[in-house]
Design a protein around this motif. Structure first.
Motif, short mmCIF file in Angstrom:
data_model
loop_
_atom_site.label_atom_id
_atom_site.label_comp_id
_atom_site.label_asym_id
_atom_site.label_seq_id
_atom_site.Cartn_x
_atom_site.Cartn_y
_atom_site.Cartn_z
N LYS A 109 0.92 -1.33 0.33
CA LYS A 109 0.15 -0.13 -0.10
C LYS A 109 0.97 1.57 -0.03
O LYS A 109 0.19 2.18 -0.40
CB LYS A 109 -1.63 -0.01 1.28
CG LYS A 109 -1.80 -1.13 1.04
CD LYS A 109 -3.56 -0.77 1.88
CE LYS A 109 -4.24 -2.08 1.97
NZ LYS A 109 -5.08 -1.95 3.49
N VAL A 110 1.66 0.87 0.41
CA VAL A 110 2.46 2.74 0.10
C VAL A 110 4.04 2.08 -0.61
O VAL A 110 4.05 3.51 -0.90
CB VAL A 110 3.81 3.21 1.74
CG1 VAL A 110 2.44 2.99 3.03
CG2 VAL A 110 4.64 1.23 2.30
N GLN A 111 4.28 1.20 -1.09
CA GLN A 111 5.01 1.69 -2.60
C GLN A 111 4.97 2.75 -3.57
O GLN A 111 2.94 2.57 -3.72
CB GLN A 111 5.31 -0.04 -2.73
CG GLN A 111 6.05 -1.42 -2.24
CD GLN A 111 5.45 -2.60 -2.49
OE1 GLN A 111 5.46 -2.83 -3.99
NE2 GLN A 111 5.62 -3.16 -1.55
N GLY A 112 5.57 3.74 -3.80
CA GLY A 112 5.28 4.22 -4.59
C GLY A 112 4.59 5.58 -4.33
O GLY A 112 4.23 5.93 -4.85
N ALA A 149 15.83 -1.64 -9.81
CA ALA A 149 15.07 -0.50 -10.26
C ALA A 149 15.12 0.51 -9.26
O ALA A 149 15.75 1.47 -9.55
CB ALA A 149 14.01 -0.52 -10.99
N ALA A 150 14.60 0.50 -8.29
CA ALA A 150 14.13 1.40 -7.17
C ALA A 150 15.72 1.55 -7.11
O ALA A 150 16.08 2.76 -6.23
CB ALA A 150 13.99 0.99 -5.97
N ILE A 151 16.49 0.97 -6.53
CA ILE A 151 18.43 1.41 -5.90
C ILE A 151 18.67 2.09 -7.25
O ILE A 151 19.74 2.81 -6.76
CB ILE A 151 19.17 -0.23 -6.15
CG1 ILE A 151 18.31 -1.17 -4.76
CG2 ILE A 151 20.53 0.29 -5.54
CD1 ILE A 151 19.03 -2.27 -4.35
N ARG A 196 13.18 14.65 -5.51
CA ARG A 196 11.50 13.43 -6.04
C ARG A 196 11.04 13.86 -4.62
O ARG A 196 10.27 13.63 -4.84
CB ARG A 196 12.76 11.92 -5.76
CG ARG A 196 13.27 11.95 -6.84
CD ARG A 196 14.19 10.62 -7.02
NE ARG A 196 13.07 9.21 -6.22
CZ ARG A 196 13.26 7.89 -5.90
NH1 ARG A 196 14.24 8.00 -6.40
NH2 ARG A 196 11.92 6.82 -5.69
N LEU A 197 11.15 13.92 -3.63
CA LEU A 197 10.42 14.33 -2.82
C LEU A 197 9.86 15.19 -2.45
O LEU A 197 8.53 15.54 -1.92
CB LEU A 197 11.28 14.14 -0.81
CG LEU A 197 11.59 12.59 -0.91
CD1 LEU A 197 12.69 12.71 0.44
CD2 LEU A 197 10.48 11.77 -0.65
N THR A 198 10.74 17.04 -3.15
CA THR A 198 9.63 17.48 -3.49
C THR A 198 8.69 17.59 -4.02
O THR A 198 7.47 18.83 -4.24
CB THR A 198 10.23 18.98 -3.34
OG1 THR A 198 11.30 19.15 -4.72
CG2 THR A 198 11.59 19.45 -2.02
#
Length: 200
Positions: A109-112, A149-151, A196-198
């Motif tokens: 549920k929290v992926q992505g 891919a995430a790494i 990415r976070l902003t």
């Protein structure tokens, strides 16, 4: 506090959507619920505990921390206050100022959602800026393309593949893909994670 004890500590840290808390038995109920969507424990190339095994896995990690092998956190979604995954520092090499971030899983549920980059920002920032690491490793199964891919999106570079590296509980052989981030690369990686976070 000695350098070794500093590495083994798992202090609470938070940024954006995530809070890392020292892993504890009281996280078990949340974590058992977090693995249910997608039945993550059935993913053959990942090590995720089944709901009924979460408590045992927490105990195992806390024992390894007590033995000086890892530093263990629960990954908490700040919006809900619920634990949604686990992560650790492991494979400490103090002589060469290296460690690995691994044994990580997040509920489907929290992926992505930004939880992963925020969590990695906290762990990398501590490793490079507080512990003085010159390299941080990430390792994953060759067949775990989502993890690879995430790494890579973090800005880590692939160092190589360890063939037939481990025999898994089901008897299959794991080829392990090794990535790393160097201290010289950290400023650019940090800027990328903040960007990415902003944008979320």
């Amino acid at each position: 506090m000695s350098e070794w004890n500093l590495c083994l500590a798992a202090p609470p840290m938070e940024h954006g959507p995530v809070r890392l808390e020292p892993l504890a038995a009281e996280h078990a109920a949340d974590l058992a619920e977090a693995v249910v969507p997608g039945e993550l424990w059935r993913t053959w190339y990942a090590s995720v505990p089944a709901p009924e095994a979460v408590g045992e896995e927490i105990e195992r990690r806390l024992q390894k921390q007590a033995e000086g092998d890892i530093a263990a956190w629960a990954v908490v979604e700040r919006r809900t206050g619920s634990a949604v995954g686990m992560t650790t520092y492991l494979n400490f090499d103090l002589a060469h100022r290296r460690l690995e971030i691994g044994s990580t899983w997040l509920g489907q549920k929290v992926q992505g959602t930004g939880i992963n980059p925020a969590m990695k920002l906290l762990l990398l920032q501590r490793a490079f800026e507080e512990l003085g690491c010159i390299a941080v490793e990430f390792r994953t199964h060759w067949h775990n393309h989502q993890s690879r891919a995430a790494i890579a999106r973090l800005g880590a570079k692939q160092d190589g593949v360890l063939r037939n590296h481990r025999i898994l509980p089901d008897g299959t052989l794991r080829d392990t893909v090794v990535f790393s981030i160097l201290d010289s690369e950290w400023p650019a990686v940090k800027a990328g994670l903040h960007h990415r976070l902003t944008r979320r």
